[in-house]
Design a protein around this motif. Structure first.
Motif, short mmCIF file in Angstrom:
data_model
loop_
_atom_site.label_atom_id
_atom_site.label_comp_id
_atom_site.label_asym_id
_atom_site.label_seq_id
_atom_site.Cartn_x
_atom_site.Cartn_y
_atom_site.Cartn_z
N ASN A 61 0.86 -1.22 -0.08
CA ASN A 61 0.02 -0.08 -0.02
C ASN A 61 0.78 1.23 -0.02
O ASN A 61 0.57 2.36 -0.62
CB ASN A 61 -0.98 0.06 1.18
CG ASN A 61 -2.16 -1.03 1.12
OD1 ASN A 61 -2.62 -1.11 -0.01
ND2 ASN A 61 -2.26 -1.75 2.13
N TRP A 62 1.83 1.18 0.59
CA TRP A 62 2.55 2.75 0.96
C TRP A 62 4.11 2.75 -0.08
O TRP A 62 4.44 3.70 -0.22
CB TRP A 62 3.40 2.64 2.24
CG TRP A 62 2.15 2.77 3.48
CD1 TRP A 62 0.85 3.05 3.15
CD2 TRP A 62 2.41 3.03 4.77
NE1 TRP A 62 0.29 3.21 4.41
CE2 TRP A 62 1.23 3.26 5.43
CE3 TRP A 62 3.45 3.22 5.81
CZ2 TRP A 62 0.78 3.27 6.58
CZ3 TRP A 62 3.11 3.13 7.12
CH2 TRP A 62 1.93 3.54 7.30
N GLY A 63 4.44 1.45 -0.97
CA GLY A 63 5.34 1.37 -1.70
C GLY A 63 6.57 1.03 -1.03
O GLY A 63 6.79 1.04 0.21
N CYS A 64 7.48 0.64 -1.70
CA CYS A 64 8.97 0.11 -1.40
C CYS A 64 9.91 1.02 -0.74
O CYS A 64 10.34 0.67 0.16
CB CYS A 64 9.50 -0.65 -2.67
SG CYS A 64 8.60 -2.20 -3.06
N ASN A 65 9.96 2.28 -1.32
CA ASN A 65 10.84 3.11 -0.98
C ASN A 65 10.49 3.68 0.48
O ASN A 65 11.27 3.86 1.26
CB ASN A 65 10.83 4.26 -1.99
CG ASN A 65 11.08 3.96 -3.37
OD1 ASN A 65 10.25 3.63 -4.07
ND2 ASN A 65 12.56 3.89 -3.53
N VAL A 66 9.27 4.11 0.59
CA VAL A 66 8.57 4.49 2.20
C VAL A 66 9.10 3.23 3.06
O VAL A 66 9.59 3.87 4.07
CB VAL A 66 7.48 4.85 1.92
CG1 VAL A 66 6.58 5.17 3.48
CG2 VAL A 66 7.05 6.06 1.04
N MET A 67 8.72 2.11 2.66
CA MET A 67 8.79 1.15 3.84
C MET A 67 10.49 0.97 3.89
O MET A 67 10.89 0.48 5.28
CB MET A 67 8.24 -0.06 3.24
CG MET A 67 6.62 -0.11 3.55
SD MET A 67 6.21 0.33 4.92
CE MET A 67 6.51 -1.04 5.99
N TYR B 101 11.84 -7.07 2.48
CA TYR B 101 10.86 -7.55 1.54
C TYR B 101 10.47 -6.51 0.45
O TYR B 101 10.18 -6.85 -0.75
CB TYR B 101 9.42 -7.92 2.43
CG TYR B 101 9.36 -8.68 3.41
CD1 TYR B 101 10.40 -9.88 3.40
CD2 TYR B 101 8.31 -9.03 4.12
CE1 TYR B 101 10.28 -10.78 4.31
CE2 TYR B 101 8.22 -10.08 5.16
CZ TYR B 101 9.19 -11.01 5.28
OH TYR B 101 9.11 -12.17 5.93
N SER B 102 10.98 -5.31 0.81
CA SER B 102 10.69 -4.13 -0.17
C SER B 102 11.52 -4.46 -1.58
O SER B 102 11.25 -4.42 -2.52
CB SER B 102 11.19 -3.01 0.39
OG SER B 102 10.09 -2.51 1.21
N CYS B 103 12.98 -4.90 -1.14
CA CYS B 103 13.94 -5.03 -2.25
C CYS B 103 13.44 -6.19 -3.15
O CYS B 103 13.55 -6.33 -4.35
CB CYS B 103 15.40 -5.03 -1.92
SG CYS B 103 16.04 -6.30 -0.75
N ILE B 104 13.14 -7.30 -2.23
CA ILE B 104 12.68 -8.63 -2.89
C ILE B 104 11.60 -8.22 -4.13
O ILE B 104 11.67 -8.79 -5.13
CB ILE B 104 12.37 -9.80 -2.06
CG1 ILE B 104 13.57 -10.07 -1.27
CG2 ILE B 104 11.55 -10.51 -2.71
CD1 ILE B 104 14.49 -10.96 -2.07
N LYS B 105 10.68 -7.48 -3.74
CA LYS B 105 9.47 -7.14 -4.54
C LYS B 105 9.77 -6.44 -5.80
O LYS B 105 9.59 -6.56 -6.97
CB LYS B 105 8.34 -6.31 -3.64
CG LYS B 105 7.31 -5.83 -4.60
CD LYS B 105 6.10 -5.43 -3.73
CE LYS B 105 5.04 -5.06 -4.72
NZ LYS B 105 3.89 -4.53 -3.84
N ALA C 259 17.62 -12.62 -10.37
CA ALA C 259 17.49 -11.15 -9.81
C ALA C 259 17.09 -11.46 -8.40
O ALA C 259 17.65 -10.61 -7.54
CB ALA C 259 16.19 -10.25 -10.57
N GLY C 260 16.16 -12.21 -8.10
CA GLY C 260 15.69 -12.45 -6.50
C GLY C 260 16.93 -12.89 -5.78
O GLY C 260 17.09 -12.85 -4.63
N LEU D 69 0.27 -8.48 -4.82
CA LEU D 69 -0.11 -9.01 -3.41
C LEU D 69 1.49 -9.53 -3.05
O LEU D 69 1.31 -10.43 -1.95
CB LEU D 69 -1.05 -9.68 -3.03
CG LEU D 69 -2.52 -9.03 -3.44
CD1 LEU D 69 -3.60 -9.98 -3.31
CD2 LEU D 69 -2.85 -7.80 -2.63
N PHE D 70 2.53 -9.43 -3.60
CA PHE D 70 3.61 -10.37 -3.17
C PHE D 70 4.26 -10.21 -1.73
O PHE D 70 4.24 -11.07 -1.04
CB PHE D 70 4.99 -9.92 -4.10
CG PHE D 70 6.13 -10.78 -3.71
CD1 PHE D 70 6.39 -11.98 -3.96
CD2 PHE D 70 7.09 -10.03 -3.25
CE1 PHE D 70 7.44 -12.60 -3.43
CE2 PHE D 70 8.31 -10.55 -2.61
CZ PHE D 70 8.49 -11.80 -2.78
N SER D 71 4.23 -8.93 -1.35
CA SER D 71 4.81 -8.65 0.02
C SER D 71 3.86 -9.08 1.07
O SER D 71 4.27 -9.70 2.06
CB SER D 71 4.87 -7.25 0.12
OG SER D 71 5.98 -6.76 -0.66
#
Length: 606
Positions: free
Chosen positions: A75-81, A127-131, A144-145, A524-526
């Motif tokens: 919901n908030w995004g990978c950068n913010v988290m 989790y953010s960088c994996i997504k 990549a993962g 919905l991966f994360s």
């Protein structure tokens, strides 16, 4: 553009991968807990009965709170988290350092809170960088993962080696380094990662293609008033002749006819329903797959799809649509905006042409029926439950061995005269920790490219899980059944088990992120990854309880490694069950894929 979108020559791709490496190295320090826990307990005078609370707090932050962190990332995004993860890591280590300096006056409650914050900060960034990497590299998700996943496992070895060469046993400086370096790495990495805007790329590609096609046509130029029209709803071409008699009154106005309630196209539905009465909308404005001659000969009205069409439909129609220019509508006085809500459905007729819309064979092979579902539908699907149980078992086996290797080392020294041997329990334990870190790193790093290779060979990534289950099964058997009369032989067997179990454990976590994305998509991966990894908490608790019962035996030292026979016999049997379950899932997927391909070939014959 599409061919080079994942190229490592692209500076943005390199930036994303480097950012994920920084985040993984900064987040993986949760595994360094064993490096400083004994000194922390001694300095703060923490009671023995509260020791388990510290490890439990770290587990809650790094695993259980994944249930909360996953939806927050979506919901908030990978950068913010990632920024939040860096901040939590800084505050967590600051609290530990503050209480460590206070010594016996330090608060156990605040230390537990700090460990929970460190664990949560770790998964916020990880989790953010994996997504991001699995989303930005769809054709090589495994490779990549595997990069951040392997670096996450390698982090503890990197920092422990650094500390042994620099600060050594100065734990206060260890906390200072963790507080500054880890938080900075997560923050910098959070700034570098990103999620590629595929919609923008597709629009740019379509615009470029449209300009090229218009230049190729030897036709009058299109007026600006027409070329700049942004068509956002269906356009009906009125038919001055009588409606077609074949237009079924039963079909007219039905939900199925208008596409209401339809979630998405699948390869099966496209193959089984070759004749399409009314095309769905498409995201990019396009025109009907009929030439001008066909339209002149047709006595029916035609609905032109505009937005939100099935990508599968439009992808297969793209070749013919490219030959239709916007100038085809010039001079047509019968074109008007069509309002679906105000229409009585009488002015629209279905397309009488047989439109052969078929997916490619590659699309059929890579199709997953669980992509695009709601969170509840995904969690209750048989596929997700199977993945959850298999990962819970394999994760529990690997983590139980990693946590308990310190208890297994004294068993092989039982009855030995330490004054007559060169090795010590501490040195052997240090070797086991290093072997586990290196082999887990190699398993995570190699499993990604291998899983991509399997996909290119039209196989399934789950074969990696078969290999991992076999290795965990083999390691569980050896650890409880090896027998040697010499101490060197016992150390050799233990080291072999550490390598086998750690490598298998690394394969599991190097492959599972790509499997989850392939099965359920990236949206919905994360959330799903945070949920699917919670199963390990239960299995680790069960296996650790069995191990503690085994180690409480009165004759444990006399039995040696046979003392843990019951625990690892249990893990041996469960690893076999995990292997069999994964094999069944591979077979089911193969059968469904075979059925889709047979339909594909049959539809080409008729």
């Amino acid at each position: 553009m599409e061919n080079n979108i994942e190229s490592l020559k692209n500076i943005k791709n390199i930036q994303c991968l480097l950012g994920s490496v920084l985040i993984a190295l900064g987040s993986g320090t949760v595994y360094c807990y064993s490096y400083y826990n004994s000194q922390l307990l001694e300095k703060c005078n923490i009671p023995v009965d509260q020791i388990s609370q510290l490890s439990l707090s770290l587990s809650i932050g790094s695993a259980l709170l994944g249930l909360v962190v996953g939806p927050m990332i979506d919901n908030w995004g990978c950068n913010v988290m990632s920024y939040l993860g860096g901040l939590e890591t800084f505050l967590g280590y600051y609290l530990i350092l503050f209480n460590y300096k206070k010594g016996p006056d330090g608060s156990t409650t605040f230390i537990c809170l700090a460990l929970t914050m460190i664990g949560m900060g770790s998964i916020c960034g990880f989790y953010s960088c994996i997504k991001c990497v699995t989303y930005n590299f769809p054709k090589s998700r495994g490779f990549a993962g595997s990069i951040p996943v392997s670096c996450y496992a390698l982090s503890s070895l990197v920092f422990s080696t650094l500390f042994k060469c620099t600060v050594k046993d100065d734990i206060e400086k260890v906390f200072q380094i963790f507080m500054t370096s880890c938080s900075l790495m997560i923050l910098i990495g959070g700034y570098m990662i990103f999620m590629r805007d595929y919609e923008l790329l597709n629009m740019q590609s379509d615009d470029s293609l449209g300009n090229t096609q218009i230049n190729k046509f030897d036709k009058p130029s299109v007026p600006a008033s027409v070329s700049n029209i942004n068509v956002t709803k269906p356009v009906a071409i009125k038919n001055k002749s009588k409606r077609n008699e074949s237009f079924s009154n039963k079909l007219q106005g039905s939900l199925a006819f208008w596409g209401a309630g339809k979630i998405r196209e699948t390869p099966e539905s496209v193959i089984d329903n070759i004749k399409i009465p009314l095309l769905e909308n498409t995201k990019n404005t396009c025109f009907n797959d009929l030439t001008g001659k066909d339209r002149r000969e047709s006595n029916q009205s035609i609905v032109i799809p505009t937005s939100n069409s099935s990508p599968l439909l439009m992808q297969n129609r793209s070749a013919s649509q490219k030959n239709v220019g916007k100038s085809d509508l010039i001079g047509n006085e019968d074109v008007e905006d069509f309002d679906l809500n105000n229409s009585n459905h009488e002015s629209i007729s279905p397309i009488n042409e047989t439109v052969h819309v078929k997916p490619t064979k590659t699309q059929l092979i890579q199709h997953s029926s669980t992509r695009g579902l709601s969170l509840y539908s995904t969690l209750t699907s048989f596929k997700f439950i199977s993945y959850y149980l298999v990962l819970a078992v394999l994760q529990g086996i690997g983590q139980t061995y990693i946590y308990s290797v310190g208890f297994l080392v004294p068993l092989i020294f039982a009855g030995e005269d330490l004054s007559t041997v060169d090795a010590t329990p501490a040195s052997v334990q240090s070797i086991q920790v290093s072997l586990i870190a290196i082999c887990s790193f190699m398993g995570r790093l190699l499993s990604g490219p291998v899983s991509d290779w399997l996909v290119l060979r039209k196989a399934q990534r789950k074969w990696n899980i078969i290999v991992a289950s076999f290795l965990l099964c083999l390691g569980s058997y050896i650890i409880s059944h090896f027998h040697s009369q010499t101490l060197a032989g016992k150390i050799h067997y233990l080291s072999t088990c550490s390598c086998i179990l750690a490598f298998g454990f690394g394969i599991v976590f190097g492959t599972y992120p790509a499997i989850m994305v392939d099965a359920f998509g990236t949206e919905l991966f994360s959330s799903l990854w945070g949920i699917v990894t919670t199963g390990g908490l239960v299995t680790v608790k069960i296996f650790s309880k069995l191990l503690s019962i085994d180690l409480d035996k009165d004759n444990c030292e006399a039995l040696g490694n046979k003392c843990v026979l019951r625990t690892f016999s249990t893990t041996y049997c469960l690893a076999l069950i995990g292997l069999a379950t994964t094999g069944c899932m591979i077979f089911i997927k193969y059968q469904k894929r075979k059925e889709r391909i047979s339909k594909y070939h049959y539809s080409h014959l008729y």
